[in-house]
Scaffold this motif. Structure first.
Motif, PDB file in Angstrom:
ATOM      1  N   ALA A 290      25.297  -8.035 -30.980  1.00  0.00           N
ATOM      2  CA  ALA A 290      25.359  -9.269 -31.763  1.00  0.00           C
ATOM      3  C   ALA A 290      24.271  -9.302 -32.828  1.00  0.00           C
ATOM      4  O   ALA A 290      24.528  -9.687 -33.981  1.00  0.00           O
ATOM      5  CB  ALA A 290      25.235 -10.472 -30.836  1.00  0.00           C
ATOM      6  N   ALA A 291      23.052  -8.911 -32.482  1.00  0.00           N
ATOM      7  CA  ALA A 291      21.951  -8.924 -33.443  1.00  0.00           C
ATOM      8  C   ALA A 291      22.169  -7.897 -34.544  1.00  0.00           C
ATOM      9  O   ALA A 291      21.925  -8.163 -35.730  1.00  0.00           O
ATOM     10  CB  ALA A 291      20.635  -8.665 -32.720  1.00  0.00           C
ATOM     11  N   PHE A 292      22.620  -6.715 -34.165  1.00  0.00           N
ATOM     12  CA  PHE A 292      22.844  -5.640 -35.132  1.00  0.00           C
ATOM     13  C   PHE A 292      23.964  -6.026 -36.099  1.00  0.00           C
ATOM     14  O   PHE A 292      23.829  -5.884 -37.319  1.00  0.00           O
ATOM     15  CB  PHE A 292      23.195  -4.358 -34.375  1.00  0.00           C
ATOM     16  N   LEU A 293      25.081  -6.532 -35.570  1.00  0.00           N
ATOM     17  CA  LEU A 293      26.207  -6.886 -36.423  1.00  0.00           C
ATOM     18  C   LEU A 293      25.894  -8.080 -37.308  1.00  0.00           C
ATOM     19  O   LEU A 293      26.314  -8.134 -38.476  1.00  0.00           O
ATOM     20  CB  LEU A 293      27.449  -7.161 -35.577  1.00  0.00           C
ATOM     21  N   ALA A 294      25.151  -9.051 -36.789  1.00  0.00           N
ATOM     22  CA  ALA A 294      24.759 -10.183 -37.617  1.00  0.00           C
ATOM     23  C   ALA A 294      23.906  -9.716 -38.792  1.00  0.00           C
ATOM     24  O   ALA A 294      24.029 -10.219 -39.915  1.00  0.00           O
ATOM     25  CB  ALA A 294      23.997 -11.206 -36.784  1.00  0.00           C
TER      26      ALA A 294
ATOM     27  N   ALA B 222      16.258  -8.255 -29.543  1.00  0.00           N
ATOM     28  CA  ALA B 222      17.603  -8.739 -29.222  1.00  0.00           C
ATOM     29  C   ALA B 222      17.714  -9.090 -27.748  1.00  0.00           C
ATOM     30  O   ALA B 222      18.337 -10.100 -27.380  1.00  0.00           O
ATOM     31  CB  ALA B 222      18.641  -7.691 -29.614  1.00  0.00           C
ATOM     32  N   ASP B 223      17.119  -8.274 -26.883  1.00  0.00           N
ATOM     33  CA  ASP B 223      17.139  -8.552 -25.441  1.00  0.00           C
ATOM     34  C   ASP B 223      16.524  -9.911 -25.129  1.00  0.00           C
ATOM     35  O   ASP B 223      16.900 -10.563 -24.148  1.00  0.00           O
ATOM     36  CB  ASP B 223      16.372  -7.467 -24.674  1.00  0.00           C
TER      37      ASP B 223
ATOM     38  N   MET C 194      16.261 -13.584 -32.716  1.00  0.00           N
ATOM     39  CA  MET C 194      16.808 -13.197 -34.014  1.00  0.00           C
ATOM     40  C   MET C 194      15.790 -13.426 -35.121  1.00  0.00           C
ATOM     41  O   MET C 194      15.811 -12.743 -36.146  1.00  0.00           O
ATOM     42  CB  MET C 194      18.094 -13.988 -34.290  1.00  0.00           C
ATOM     43  N   GLY C 195      14.874 -14.357 -34.911  1.00  0.00           N
ATOM     44  CA  GLY C 195      13.843 -14.599 -35.904  1.00  0.00           C
ATOM     45  C   GLY C 195      12.949 -13.388 -36.113  1.00  0.00           C
ATOM     46  O   GLY C 195      12.564 -13.075 -37.247  1.00  0.00           O
ATOM     47  N   LEU C 196      12.606 -12.701 -35.022  1.00  0.00           N
ATOM     48  CA  LEU C 196      11.778 -11.507 -35.139  1.00  0.00           C
ATOM     49  C   LEU C 196      12.550 -10.391 -35.834  1.00  0.00           C
ATOM     50  O   LEU C 196      12.003  -9.670 -36.675  1.00  0.00           O
ATOM     51  CB  LEU C 196      11.316 -11.060 -33.752  1.00  0.00           C
ATOM     52  N   ILE C 197      13.823 -10.239 -35.501  1.00  0.00           N
ATOM     53  CA  ILE C 197      14.643  -9.224 -36.161  1.00  0.00           C
ATOM     54  C   ILE C 197      14.742  -9.508 -37.656  1.00  0.00           C
ATOM     55  O   ILE C 197      14.656  -8.591 -38.482  1.00  0.00           O
ATOM     56  CB  ILE C 197      16.039  -9.163 -35.516  1.00  0.00           C
TER      57      ILE C 197
END
Length: 305
Positions: free
Chosen positions: A172-176, A253-254, A258-261
């Protein structure tokens, strides 16, 4: 190399345990430089994103990300360490075998006693066909340039598996991120005409990133920047950025951060953009988690920090 006791291969990584107990690993092509890891090693294991060792004193420690990531201590009294995907197993000196799944700070689940040898496979829940164009439509609605997106999905899925981007939160994080960076187009180009403007799935920018990705993949991206948006290299570069250049991305992501990503990606500061990417993350997380969020909404961090 001379004086080698054991060798392990995983993805583009080569690890060698020397007779003196020191461990070295290289990542990239066969001419890449060796990176010293640690000494006093009696057992080790590699995956494309993790390195695990058992030291002569029985301590097991693991690192995740690039070859310069920090070690995370796991357990004592260990005889053997096993790695597979996001699973980590330790066979203890007393014959007990325990496994954890997820990040390196997850809890152990005891498996069995009286064990003399053990092995792991990746979780069976990892899909063999990966993310499809229909998955993207189900999550986000209309997808632009669908033929181009479809063309790039095979290589993108392969790199997601290679980078351990296989759990609902990581996918989810990667695709977003890719949705907002490139619209899932491997050949995306964005910028003002600078030599090292944004290219590819992850929108690689700056000469330092072109140099780092090229060194890791064994290709001259500095001299041939257009390769960053080629079908051959766009997905590997995205995986490199996620697991090497920003090696804590899976861990973020774990933790539903999402803010850190978003900080790792480094776009111009914008609370509206932070919220948009986080909403895209939540939409994909619900989808891959069977229709609902795995944690309360309040436990998902959206703002960069």
């Amino acid at each position: 190399m001379n004086g080698a006791k054991d060798i392990e291969l995983a993805g583009s990584r080569i690890g060698v345990l020397r007779e003196d107990g020191s461990l070295v690993v290289k990542d990239g092509n066969l001419w890449s430089s060796w990176t010293e890891q640690t000494g006093n090693v009696k057992d080790f294991e590699l995956t494309p994103s993790r390195i695990g060792v058992v030291l002569t004193n029985g301590d097991a420690t693991v690192k995740e990300g690039d070859l310069f990531a920090g070690w995370v201590n796991q357990a004592g009294g260990v005889k053997e360490v096993e790695l597979a995907g996001d699973r980590l197993g330790v066979l203890r000196d007393n014959g007990s075998f325990a496994v954890k799944e997820g990040n390196l700070w997850a809890g152990w689940t005891e498996q069995a006693g009286g064990v003399s040898a053990a092995d792991l496979t990746s979780p069976a829940t990892v899909p063999t066909n990966g993310v499809t164009l229909q998955d993207l439509r189900n999550i986000y609605g209309t997808i632009g340039a669908p033929d181009t997106v479809q063309e790039g999905l095979e290589s993108l899925n392969a790199e997601m598996v290679r980078g351990g981007i296989t759990t609902p939160a990581r996918k989810a994080a990667f695709l977003a991120t890719l949705r907002n960076e490139s619209g899932f187009r491997y050949n995306a180009l964005e910028g003002t005409g600078a030599t090292y403007q944004g290219r590819g799935f992850i929108q690689l920018t700056n000469d330092s990133n072109y140099r780092g990705a090229g060194s890791n993949l064994g290709v001259d991206l500095l001299g041939n920047p257009e390769l960053a948006r080629s079908l051959q290299y766009s997905a590997p570069i995205a995986r490199w950025y996620w697991t090497v250049a920003r090696s804590d991305s899976n861990n973020a992501a774990d933790h539903y951060d999402m803010g850190l990503i978003s900080r790792y990606i480094g776009y111009k500061a914008s609370s509206a953009e932070d919220a948009e990417r986080c909403n895209d993350f939540k939409s994909a997380l619900r989808y891959f988690n069977g229709g609902s969020l795995p944690v309360p909404d309040s436990q998902i961090t959206c703002n960069r920090h």
